[in-house]
Scaffold this motif. Structure first.
Motif, PDB file in Angstrom:
ATOM      1  N   PRO A 155       0.730  -1.307  -0.022  1.00  0.00           N
ATOM      2  CA  PRO A 155       0.155   0.109  -0.011  1.00  0.00           C
ATOM      3  C   PRO A 155       0.837   1.399   0.037  1.00  0.00           C
ATOM      4  O   PRO A 155       1.691   1.123   0.753  1.00  0.00           O
ATOM      5  N   ASN A 156       0.310   2.301  -0.638  1.00  0.00           N
ATOM      6  CA  ASN A 156       1.280   3.798  -0.805  1.00  0.00           C
ATOM      7  C   ASN A 156       1.341   4.273   0.654  1.00  0.00           C
ATOM      8  O   ASN A 156       2.198   4.881   0.739  1.00  0.00           O
ATOM      9  N   SER A 157       0.637   4.044   1.464  1.00  0.00           N
ATOM     10  CA  SER A 157       0.284   4.550   2.675  1.00  0.00           C
ATOM     11  C   SER A 157       1.442   3.985   3.495  1.00  0.00           C
ATOM     12  O   SER A 157       1.824   4.714   4.540  1.00  0.00           O
ATOM     13  N   LEU A 158       2.053   2.967   3.224  1.00  0.00           N
ATOM     14  CA  LEU A 158       3.231   2.448   3.842  1.00  0.00           C
ATOM     15  C   LEU A 158       4.434   3.438   4.117  1.00  0.00           C
ATOM     16  O   LEU A 158       5.079   3.654   4.896  1.00  0.00           O
ATOM     17  N   TRP A 159       4.382   4.115   2.709  1.00  0.00           N
ATOM     18  CA  TRP A 159       5.612   5.127   2.598  1.00  0.00           C
ATOM     19  C   TRP A 159       5.420   6.454   3.360  1.00  0.00           C
ATOM     20  O   TRP A 159       6.261   7.155   3.291  1.00  0.00           O
ATOM     21  N   ARG A 160       4.214   6.766   3.976  1.00  0.00           N
ATOM     22  CA  ARG A 160       3.690   7.880   4.868  1.00  0.00           C
ATOM     23  C   ARG A 160       4.325   7.686   6.128  1.00  0.00           C
ATOM     24  O   ARG A 160       4.726   8.793   6.683  1.00  0.00           O
ATOM     25  N   SER A 161       5.010   6.692   6.464  1.00  0.00           N
ATOM     26  CA  SER A 161       5.662   6.587   7.760  1.00  0.00           C
ATOM     27  C   SER A 161       7.281   7.054   7.434  1.00  0.00           C
ATOM     28  O   SER A 161       7.693   6.353   6.791  1.00  0.00           O
ATOM     29  N   ARG A 162       7.517   8.281   8.046  1.00  0.00           N
ATOM     30  CA  ARG A 162       8.914   8.920   7.825  1.00  0.00           C
ATOM     31  C   ARG A 162       9.976   7.986   8.386  1.00  0.00           C
ATOM     32  O   ARG A 162      10.980   7.882   7.713  1.00  0.00           O
ATOM     33  N   VAL A 163       9.490   7.226   9.377  1.00  0.00           N
ATOM     34  CA  VAL A 163      10.729   6.327   9.748  1.00  0.00           C
ATOM     35  C   VAL A 163      10.939   5.170   9.021  1.00  0.00           C
ATOM     36  O   VAL A 163      12.039   4.905   8.822  1.00  0.00           O
ATOM     37  N   PHE A 164       9.990   4.643   8.548  1.00  0.00           N
ATOM     38  CA  PHE A 164      10.129   3.534   7.711  1.00  0.00           C
ATOM     39  C   PHE A 164      10.744   3.990   6.318  1.00  0.00           C
ATOM     40  O   PHE A 164      11.554   3.237   5.800  1.00  0.00           O
ATOM     41  N   SER A 165      10.237   5.078   5.748  1.00  0.00           N
ATOM     42  CA  SER A 165      11.063   5.380   4.543  1.00  0.00           C
ATOM     43  C   SER A 165      12.294   5.832   4.672  1.00  0.00           C
ATOM     44  O   SER A 165      13.163   5.501   3.877  1.00  0.00           O
ATOM     45  N   SER A 166      12.827   6.302   5.902  1.00  0.00           N
ATOM     46  CA  SER A 166      13.987   6.693   6.013  1.00  0.00           C
ATOM     47  C   SER A 166      14.913   5.408   6.314  1.00  0.00           C
ATOM     48  O   SER A 166      16.133   5.297   5.588  1.00  0.00           O
ATOM     49  N   ILE A 167      14.488   4.498   6.882  1.00  0.00           N
ATOM     50  CA  ILE A 167      15.317   3.226   6.973  1.00  0.00           C
ATOM     51  C   ILE A 167      15.215   2.709   5.785  1.00  0.00           C
ATOM     52  O   ILE A 167      16.526   2.000   5.464  1.00  0.00           O
ATOM     53  N   CYS A 168      14.502   2.582   4.915  1.00  0.00           N
ATOM     54  CA  CYS A 168      14.473   2.005   3.696  1.00  0.00           C
ATOM     55  C   CYS A 168      15.718   2.764   2.651  1.00  0.00           C
ATOM     56  O   CYS A 168      16.299   2.050   1.783  1.00  0.00           O
ATOM     57  N   LEU A 169      15.497   4.036   2.688  1.00  0.00           N
ATOM     58  CA  LEU A 169      16.714   4.689   1.893  1.00  0.00           C
ATOM     59  C   LEU A 169      17.841   4.567   2.345  1.00  0.00           C
ATOM     60  O   LEU A 169      18.772   4.252   1.792  1.00  0.00           O
ATOM     61  N   ASN A 170      17.923   4.401   3.664  1.00  0.00           N
ATOM     62  CA  ASN A 170      19.242   4.260   4.484  1.00  0.00           C
ATOM     63  C   ASN A 170      19.738   2.691   3.798  1.00  0.00           C
ATOM     64  O   ASN A 170      20.945   2.831   3.753  1.00  0.00           O
ATOM     65  N   VAL A 171      19.012   1.807   3.952  1.00  0.00           N
ATOM     66  CA  VAL A 171      19.697   0.503   3.757  1.00  0.00           C
ATOM     67  C   VAL A 171      20.009   0.468   2.142  1.00  0.00           C
ATOM     68  O   VAL A 171      20.784  -0.218   1.811  1.00  0.00           O
ATOM     69  N   PHE A 172      19.072   1.163   1.287  1.00  0.00           N
ATOM     70  CA  PHE A 172      19.426   1.236  -0.322  1.00  0.00           C
ATOM     71  C   PHE A 172      20.760   1.742  -0.176  1.00  0.00           C
ATOM     72  O   PHE A 172      21.450   1.335  -1.005  1.00  0.00           O
ATOM     73  N   PHE A 173      21.210   2.958   0.454  1.00  0.00           N
ATOM     74  CA  PHE A 173      22.444   3.702  -0.004  1.00  0.00           C
ATOM     75  C   PHE A 173      23.482   2.830   0.821  1.00  0.00           C
ATOM     76  O   PHE A 173      24.537   2.794   0.389  1.00  0.00           O
ATOM     77  N   THR A 174      23.086   2.412   1.901  1.00  0.00           N
ATOM     78  CA  THR A 174      24.354   1.589   2.680  1.00  0.00           C
ATOM     79  C   THR A 174      24.721   0.578   2.153  1.00  0.00           C
ATOM     80  O   THR A 174      26.131   0.023   1.945  1.00  0.00           O
ATOM     81  N   TRP A 175      23.850  -0.361   1.629  1.00  0.00           N
ATOM     82  CA  TRP A 175      24.045  -1.804   0.801  1.00  0.00           C
ATOM     83  C   TRP A 175      24.895  -1.247  -0.444  1.00  0.00           C
ATOM     84  O   TRP A 175      25.630  -2.252  -0.706  1.00  0.00           O
ATOM     85  N   GLY A 176      24.259  -0.408  -1.004  1.00  0.00           N
ATOM     86  CA  GLY A 176      25.057   0.049  -2.207  1.00  0.00           C
ATOM     87  C   GLY A 176      26.547   0.471  -2.115  1.00  0.00           C
ATOM     88  O   GLY A 176      27.493   0.101  -2.629  1.00  0.00           O
ATOM     89  N   ALA A 177      26.717   1.067  -1.064  1.00  0.00           N
ATOM     90  CA  ALA A 177      28.052   1.512  -0.580  1.00  0.00           C
ATOM     91  C   ALA A 177      28.804   0.272  -0.204  1.00  0.00           C
ATOM     92  O   ALA A 177      30.144   0.161  -0.336  1.00  0.00           O
ATOM     93  N   PHE A 178      28.359  -0.333   0.735  1.00  0.00           N
ATOM     94  CA  PHE A 178      29.037  -1.559   1.843  1.00  0.00           C
ATOM     95  C   PHE A 178      29.478  -2.674   0.674  1.00  0.00           C
ATOM     96  O   PHE A 178      30.509  -3.096   0.567  1.00  0.00           O
TER      97      PHE A 178
END
Length: 358
Positions: free
Chosen positions: A147-170
């Protein structure tokens, strides 16, 4: 793991899962080095197939199937409770994107291929189509895959973006370090594998510490401090020379690199288990892990493109120096990804306090 009651027991459980990653990576890398220099790398593929089969059997007998449901009820839910169109759109988009990225990572000139261009365009078009379909499903009261509403959670969106960039760099850093040790410093596959072992020790230490003390410190500071500590890792290798000894750059770099990635995995899973109801934790956990894998593919592809482009444009005559110039540019890109992760953490997780308590 969510079946464990909230508290230190669950924290340690998640930390053990995170700690299994550096152990598995190092053991696998060491075995790969041994096999490559002895009976051949093909045997490793058979070994992996056997391990995967054993894991399937273990999962079949070891994972609780949950509540008992009649056979007819199972098929009814199979038809009614799964968003088949959304699954098809998401799977097709990610499959085509992953194929193109893997192709580019293996050979950067393949980006000019008409088939890869077509697949990439289709993958990009399917992304907004998936978002529209999620809106359509929710509007009509039907099951939506994500559901698109899942991304309205700032914490969840931030964690997902974090793991996206972190795993890319790692993962990109690990790939670049492996190439640096073998192609620039002329180490054998086995010697290169052994040089990655400090990552196991540091990873275990970090995960154990996080599991035992995560309930005593703010999540915000855990992520910010661990990300900041890992920032120098790619820089150390980028400024080093081919003749530098292992202990001067590669050793501290690989030791610091794991500090940013491992705490994120443990903390993110604890956040998901505390921020979302039980029936949504499987979905959010799946999205989180998907973002990690996509970030890994994007990171490897982009660093390959950067390295190859710089190597071809280099005016240096020595091939090793040209390779080193390309690797250094990619390492600075990894540093930039870590900086982006730090900025996202500061902006998106600033109001998150302690988690993992009873």
């Amino acid at each position: 793991m969510t079946s464990f009651p909230a508290g230190r027991g669950r924290n340690v459980t998640f930390a053990c899962t995170g700690g299994g990653q550096p152990i598995g990576f190092s053991v696998g890398l060491l075995l790969a080095g041994i096999l490559t220099q002895t009976i051949g790398w093909r045997f490793g593929m058979y070994l992996v197939a056997g391990i995967n089969f054993a894991l399937v059997v273990l999962a079949a007998f070891g994972i609780d199937g949950g509540k008992s449901i009649s056979e007819r009820g199972t098929w009814v839910r199979f038809k009614r409770d799964i968003d088949w169109v959304g699954t098809l759109l998401a799977s097709a988009s990610l499959a085509m994107l992953s194929y193109v990225l893997a192709s580019i990572a293996a050979d950067t000139s393949s980006i000019k291929s008409s088939s890869n261009i077509s697949l990439l365009c289709i993958s990009v078009v399917l992304a907004p189509a998936f978002t529209f379909w999620m809106h359509h499903q929710v509007r009509h009261g039907r099951t939506a895959l994500i559901p698109n509403s899942l991304w309205r959670s700032r914490v969840f969106s931030s964690i997902c973006l974090n793991v996206f960039f972190t795993w890319g760099a790692f993962n990109s850093f690990e790939q670049l370090l492996s190439l640096w040790l073998q192609l620039i410093q002329q180490n054998s596959p086995l010697q290169t594998s052994i040089r990655f072992l400090p990552q196991t020790v540091v990873g275990l230490a970090v995960n154990t510490t996080i599991g035992l003390f995560v309930d005593r410190f703010s999540v915000f500071w855990i992520i910010v401090i661990s990300t900041t500590v890992s920032l120098p890792a790619p820089i150390l290798l980028a400024v080093s020379g081919p003749d530098w000894i292992y202990w001067a750059a590669a050793f501290p770099a690989i030791s610091l690199n794991v500090v940013g990635a491992d705490p994120l995995y443990t903390v993110a899973n604890l956040l998901i288990s505390s921020q979302f109801p039980e029936d949504a934790q499987g979905l959010t956990g799946g999205v989180f892990n998907t973002m990690a894998q996509v970030g890994k593919s994007v990171g490897l592809a982009l660093t390959a493109v950067i390295s190859d482009t710089l190597k071809k444009k280099s005016t240096l005559e020595d091939m090793e120096e040209r390779l080193a110039e390309g690797y250094r540019a990619s390492l600075w890109f990894c540093f930039a990804l870590n900086v982006v992760t730090l900025c996202i953490s500061v902006l998106g997780l600033r109001n998150i306090g302690k988690i993992g308590g009873k």
